[in-house]
Design a protein around this motif. Sequence first.
Motif, PDB file in Angstrom:
ATOM      1  N   HIS A  72       0.837  -1.207   0.000  1.00  0.00           N
ATOM      2  CA  HIS A  72       0.000   0.000   0.000  1.00  0.00           C
ATOM      3  C   HIS A  72       0.869   1.252   0.000  1.00  0.00           C
ATOM      4  CE1 HIS A  72      -2.953   3.011   0.921  1.00  0.00           C
ATOM      5  NE2 HIS A  72      -2.274   3.349   1.989  1.00  0.00           N
ATOM      6  N   ARG A  73       1.914   1.226   0.828  1.00  0.00           N
ATOM      7  CA  ARG A  73       2.724   2.438   0.964  1.00  0.00           C
ATOM      8  C   ARG A  73       3.557   2.721  -0.285  1.00  0.00           C
ATOM      9  NH1 ARG A  73       6.188   1.769   5.322  1.00  0.00           N
ATOM     10  NH2 ARG A  73       5.534  -0.358   5.751  1.00  0.00           N
ATOM     11  N   ALA A  74       3.816   1.655  -1.081  1.00  0.00           N
ATOM     12  CA  ALA A  74       4.598   1.853  -2.315  1.00  0.00           C
ATOM     13  C   ALA A  74       3.693   2.068  -3.527  1.00  0.00           C
ATOM     14  CB  ALA A  74       5.489   0.634  -2.547  1.00  0.00           C
ATOM     15  N   HIS A  75       2.394   1.908  -3.347  1.00  0.00           N
ATOM     16  CA  HIS A  75       1.489   1.978  -4.504  1.00  0.00           C
ATOM     17  C   HIS A  75       0.417   3.044  -4.276  1.00  0.00           C
ATOM     18  CE1 HIS A  75      -1.562   0.613  -7.432  1.00  0.00           C
ATOM     19  NE2 HIS A  75      -0.524   0.192  -8.144  1.00  0.00           N
ATOM     20  N   GLN A  76      -0.744   2.691  -3.740  1.00  0.00           N
ATOM     21  CA  GLN A  76      -1.838   3.667  -3.646  1.00  0.00           C
ATOM     22  C   GLN A  76      -1.433   4.927  -2.877  1.00  0.00           C
ATOM     23  OE1 GLN A  76      -3.379   0.418  -1.608  1.00  0.00           O
ATOM     24  NE2 GLN A  76      -2.332  -0.318  -3.393  1.00  0.00           N
ATOM     25  N   ALA A  77      -0.663   4.772  -1.801  1.00  0.00           N
ATOM     26  CA  ALA A  77      -0.286   5.959  -1.008  1.00  0.00           C
ATOM     27  C   ALA A  77       0.577   6.910  -1.835  1.00  0.00           C
ATOM     28  CB  ALA A  77       0.445   5.538   0.266  1.00  0.00           C
ATOM     29  N   MET A  78       1.372   6.362  -2.772  1.00  0.00           N
ATOM     30  CA  MET A  78       2.228   7.231  -3.585  1.00  0.00           C
ATOM     31  C   MET A  78       1.419   7.959  -4.663  1.00  0.00           C
ATOM     32  SD  MET A  78       5.807   5.225  -3.695  1.00  0.00           S
ATOM     33  CE  MET A  78       6.612   6.679  -4.365  1.00  0.00           C
ATOM     34  N   TYR A  79       0.465   7.262  -5.259  1.00  0.00           N
ATOM     35  CA  TYR A  79      -0.415   7.945  -6.223  1.00  0.00           C
ATOM     36  C   TYR A  79      -1.119   9.110  -5.503  1.00  0.00           C
ATOM     37  CZ  TYR A  79      -0.273   4.292  -9.916  1.00  0.00           C
ATOM     38  OH  TYR A  79       0.092   3.424 -10.926  1.00  0.00           O
ATOM     39  N   THR A 105      10.037   6.642   3.921  1.00  0.00           N
ATOM     40  CA  THR A 105      10.763   6.839   2.667  1.00  0.00           C
ATOM     41  C   THR A 105      10.364   5.786   1.661  1.00  0.00           C
ATOM     42  OG1 THR A 105      12.599   7.552   4.033  1.00  0.00           O
ATOM     43  CG2 THR A 105      13.082   7.182   1.698  1.00  0.00           C
ATOM     44  N   ALA A 106      10.148   6.224   0.426  1.00  0.00           N
ATOM     45  CA  ALA A 106       9.863   5.319  -0.687  1.00  0.00           C
ATOM     46  C   ALA A 106      11.113   5.297  -1.560  1.00  0.00           C
ATOM     47  CB  ALA A 106       8.663   5.841  -1.460  1.00  0.00           C
ATOM     48  N   LEU A 107      11.733   4.120  -1.659  1.00  0.00           N
ATOM     49  CA  LEU A 107      12.990   4.009  -2.412  1.00  0.00           C
ATOM     50  C   LEU A 107      12.786   3.118  -3.631  1.00  0.00           C
ATOM     51  CD1 LEU A 107      16.087   4.560  -2.563  1.00  0.00           C
ATOM     52  CD2 LEU A 107      16.406   2.499  -1.168  1.00  0.00           C
ATOM     53  N   GLU A 108      12.928   3.748  -4.789  1.00  0.00           N
ATOM     54  CA  GLU A 108      12.765   3.029  -6.065  1.00  0.00           C
ATOM     55  C   GLU A 108      14.138   2.526  -6.492  1.00  0.00           C
ATOM     56  OE1 GLU A 108      10.399   5.274  -9.023  1.00  0.00           O
ATOM     57  OE2 GLU A 108      12.151   4.951 -10.298  1.00  0.00           O
ATOM     58  N   LYS A 109      14.221   1.237  -6.867  1.00  0.00           N
ATOM     59  CA  LYS A 109      15.536   0.683  -7.211  1.00  0.00           C
ATOM     60  C   LYS A 109      15.510  -0.164  -8.475  1.00  0.00           C
ATOM     61  CE  LYS A 109      18.523  -0.584  -3.718  1.00  0.00           C
ATOM     62  NZ  LYS A 109      18.849  -1.440  -2.568  1.00  0.00           N
ATOM     63  N   PRO A 121      10.919   2.089   5.875  1.00  0.00           N
ATOM     64  CA  PRO A 121      10.915   2.490   4.457  1.00  0.00           C
ATOM     65  C   PRO A 121      10.294   1.391   3.600  1.00  0.00           C
ATOM     66  CG  PRO A 121      13.071   1.626   5.067  1.00  0.00           C
ATOM     67  CD  PRO A 121      12.228   1.591   6.321  1.00  0.00           C
ATOM     68  N   VAL A 122       9.975   1.721   2.349  1.00  0.00           N
ATOM     69  CA  VAL A 122       9.549   0.688   1.397  1.00  0.00           C
ATOM     70  C   VAL A 122      10.456   0.781   0.176  1.00  0.00           C
ATOM     71  CG1 VAL A 122       7.152   0.400   2.090  1.00  0.00           C
ATOM     72  CG2 VAL A 122       7.721   2.252   0.523  1.00  0.00           C
ATOM     73  N   VAL A 123      10.770  -0.392  -0.404  1.00  0.00           N
ATOM     74  CA  VAL A 123      11.705  -0.470  -1.526  1.00  0.00           C
ATOM     75  C   VAL A 123      11.015  -1.221  -2.658  1.00  0.00           C
ATOM     76  CG1 VAL A 123      14.014  -1.225  -2.224  1.00  0.00           C
ATOM     77  CG2 VAL A 123      13.589  -0.560   0.145  1.00  0.00           C
ATOM     78  N   PHE A 124      11.090  -0.700  -3.880  1.00  0.00           N
ATOM     79  CA  PHE A 124      10.284  -1.269  -4.963  1.00  0.00           C
ATOM     80  C   PHE A 124      10.895  -0.932  -6.307  1.00  0.00           C
ATOM     81  CE2 PHE A 124       8.838   2.730  -3.239  1.00  0.00           C
ATOM     82  CZ  PHE A 124       8.929   3.557  -4.339  1.00  0.00           C
ATOM     83  N   GLU A 125      10.271  -1.488  -7.354  1.00  0.00           N
ATOM     84  CA  GLU A 125      10.717  -1.264  -8.728  1.00  0.00           C
ATOM     85  C   GLU A 125      10.128   0.046  -9.291  1.00  0.00           C
ATOM     86  OE1 GLU A 125       8.902  -3.972 -11.504  1.00  0.00           O
ATOM     87  OE2 GLU A 125       6.932  -3.826 -10.542  1.00  0.00           O
ATOM     88  N   PRO A 126      10.689   0.560 -10.394  1.00  0.00           N
ATOM     89  CA  PRO A 126      10.119   1.778 -10.998  1.00  0.00           C
ATOM     90  C   PRO A 126       8.712   1.561 -11.561  1.00  0.00           C
ATOM     91  CG  PRO A 126      12.352   1.376 -11.820  1.00  0.00           C
ATOM     92  CD  PRO A 126      11.970   0.179 -11.006  1.00  0.00           C
ATOM     93  N   VAL A 159       6.988  -5.165  -4.856  1.00  0.00           N
ATOM     94  CA  VAL A 159       7.416  -4.547  -3.594  1.00  0.00           C
ATOM     95  C   VAL A 159       7.811  -5.655  -2.617  1.00  0.00           C
ATOM     96  CG1 VAL A 159       6.790  -2.928  -1.758  1.00  0.00           C
ATOM     97  CG2 VAL A 159       5.612  -2.791  -3.974  1.00  0.00           C
ATOM     98  N   PRO A 160       9.080  -6.078  -2.615  1.00  0.00           N
ATOM     99  CA  PRO A 160       9.465  -7.131  -1.664  1.00  0.00           C
ATOM    100  C   PRO A 160       9.353  -6.623  -0.224  1.00  0.00           C
ATOM    101  CG  PRO A 160      11.162  -6.783  -3.351  1.00  0.00           C
ATOM    102  CD  PRO A 160      10.192  -5.651  -3.459  1.00  0.00           C
ATOM    103  N   ALA A 161       9.279  -7.549   0.721  1.00  0.00           N
ATOM    104  CA  ALA A 161       9.242  -7.161   2.131  1.00  0.00           C
ATOM    105  C   ALA A 161      10.498  -6.358   2.461  1.00  0.00           C
ATOM    106  CB  ALA A 161       9.165  -8.413   3.000  1.00  0.00           C
ATOM    107  N   THR A 162      10.336  -5.316   3.257  1.00  0.00           N
ATOM    108  CA  THR A 162      11.473  -4.481   3.666  1.00  0.00           C
ATOM    109  C   THR A 162      12.406  -5.285   4.575  1.00  0.00           C
ATOM    110  OG1 THR A 162      10.052  -2.541   3.553  1.00  0.00           O
ATOM    111  CG2 THR A 162      12.075  -2.310   4.826  1.00  0.00           C
ATOM    112  N   THR A 163      13.720  -5.147   4.352  1.00  0.00           N
ATOM    113  CA  THR A 163      14.702  -5.886   5.166  1.00  0.00           C
ATOM    114  C   THR A 163      15.488  -4.923   6.061  1.00  0.00           C
ATOM    115  OG1 THR A 163      16.448  -5.606   3.535  1.00  0.00           O
ATOM    116  CG2 THR A 163      15.043  -7.550   3.285  1.00  0.00           C
TER     117      THR A 163
END
Length: 492
Positions: free
Chosen positions: A39-46, A81-85, A251-256, A229-233
């Motif tokens: 949610h935090r890497a998807h809908q919350a960012m939109y 923090t939302a970190l795109e990698k 934080p959340v880490v995800f793809e572009p 969005v893999p689980a945060t480590t």
Amino acid sequence: MPSLSLATLGSISPTVQRPDYEIAKVGVGIVHLGLGAFHRAHQAMYTDELLRTDARWGICGVSLKTPRATEPLAAQDGLYTALEKSTEGRRARVVGAVREALFLGSERARVIARLADPAVRIVTLTVTEKGYCHDPATGRLNLAHPDVVHDLAHPEAAASAPGLLVAGLAARRDAGTGALTVVCCDNLPHNGRVVEGIVATFAQARDPALADWIGRHVAFPSTMVDRIVPATTAADVAEVSELLGVADAVPVVFEPFRQWVIEDRFAAARPAWEDAGAQFVGDVAPFETMKLRLLNGSHSTLAYLGFLAGHDFIWQASSDPELARLVERQMVEEIVPTLVCPPGTDLTAYCRQLMTRFRNPALPHRTQQIAMDGSQKLPQRLLDTIRDRRASGGSIAHLTLAVAGWIRYASGTDEQGRPIAVSDPMAPEFVRIVTAAAGDPARMAAGFLDLAAVFGADLSADPAFRSAVTRNVEALFRTGVRRTLAAHLAGG
Ligand code: CS2
């Protein structure tokens, strides 16, 4: 190191993007159930991208089961923090859209008050497949599910997503605050219709007049959501904190890549998510079927067979030449022919892009994370495709190997004889089946294939499907995943 909060936001590294709106002016207009990383890497960012022009849509995020996310988020004033990698590099941004983080277990009254709040017009959900307490094969509420039994007996202490939703809607009706839209963002087919049916059945069992009110005041659009969005480590937490210069525990880490296709069927006001790139359409079905079958179906195939072949991560499994060949052939030969091409989509390019996304080495996505809850995932990811192929007379050779991979995985022991930590609401049944099979792979396959909650009465009774899966299960046990794959690809 000081922690991320409204007080320290001004001192974070200038390389990190910050909210471009006045956070104090943001009101709560959305309640979200299931405050996980997705949610935090998807809908919350939109939503975050719209707050500068419309400050009504801040999010009250609710966790139903544990305060693992809500406690640190509340301590950080909702900031994270939302970190795109990707191989191109990384990009960090602090998101301010989550204005409240509540744990149902200790803040129930506040959660219910928000659900009844006239300013709240949207409830979004990411509670995972199993969170709906439904029968995965039929999509209907399982009235015998222990959480449903509990919530119907104790509506004032409802703990499941359907129970809480219905409790909130009852409070909304009583408060006279009017229409609301429930937006399911989980990977279920026809997710709006399915959740509408689940909520209606639950409400009917509680109070038929409430079910009637819900029918007239609440809309349930279907959606297709996508972002890996893999689980945060712990390593992500350390990396982000170093990047920020202040500590961020969540934080959340995800793809572009990201995609959100939403059925345009709202009961009341909504955020202009289209301004952030979401697509509003009349019919989501072609998009969701494409995504569930191609992306999630391939993910599950790579997770089970990849794990058995010794791969910890999806990027490794999808770079393994034999596994890659299998999922590519499965997509092209057996899945794509079952799809209606969604408007504006090139399915060949979509499949190619999926392989690139899976191979993103900057994003260690555990095969075991995706392998979780297979009993809830298989129906929409692999079995509906198999149903369509059986109806049209097409081959199901690759798909049945994937199903066999699930059974081999769910048997609970790997090829070296080590135990597999099988996480699934039906795990106790798997143990029963494996014990009764006493080491005979065909009997084990039969035990799994008899699970009507997973396979439905139709596939459970389909001899061609059963024998194809059984042959593959036997091969996986007798010769191992490597030889089975090699023989399979050689046409053997
Ligand atoms: C994955 C999904 O965990 C899983 O089962 O297949 O979470 C997948 O990463 C997302 O649906 C991508 O949008």
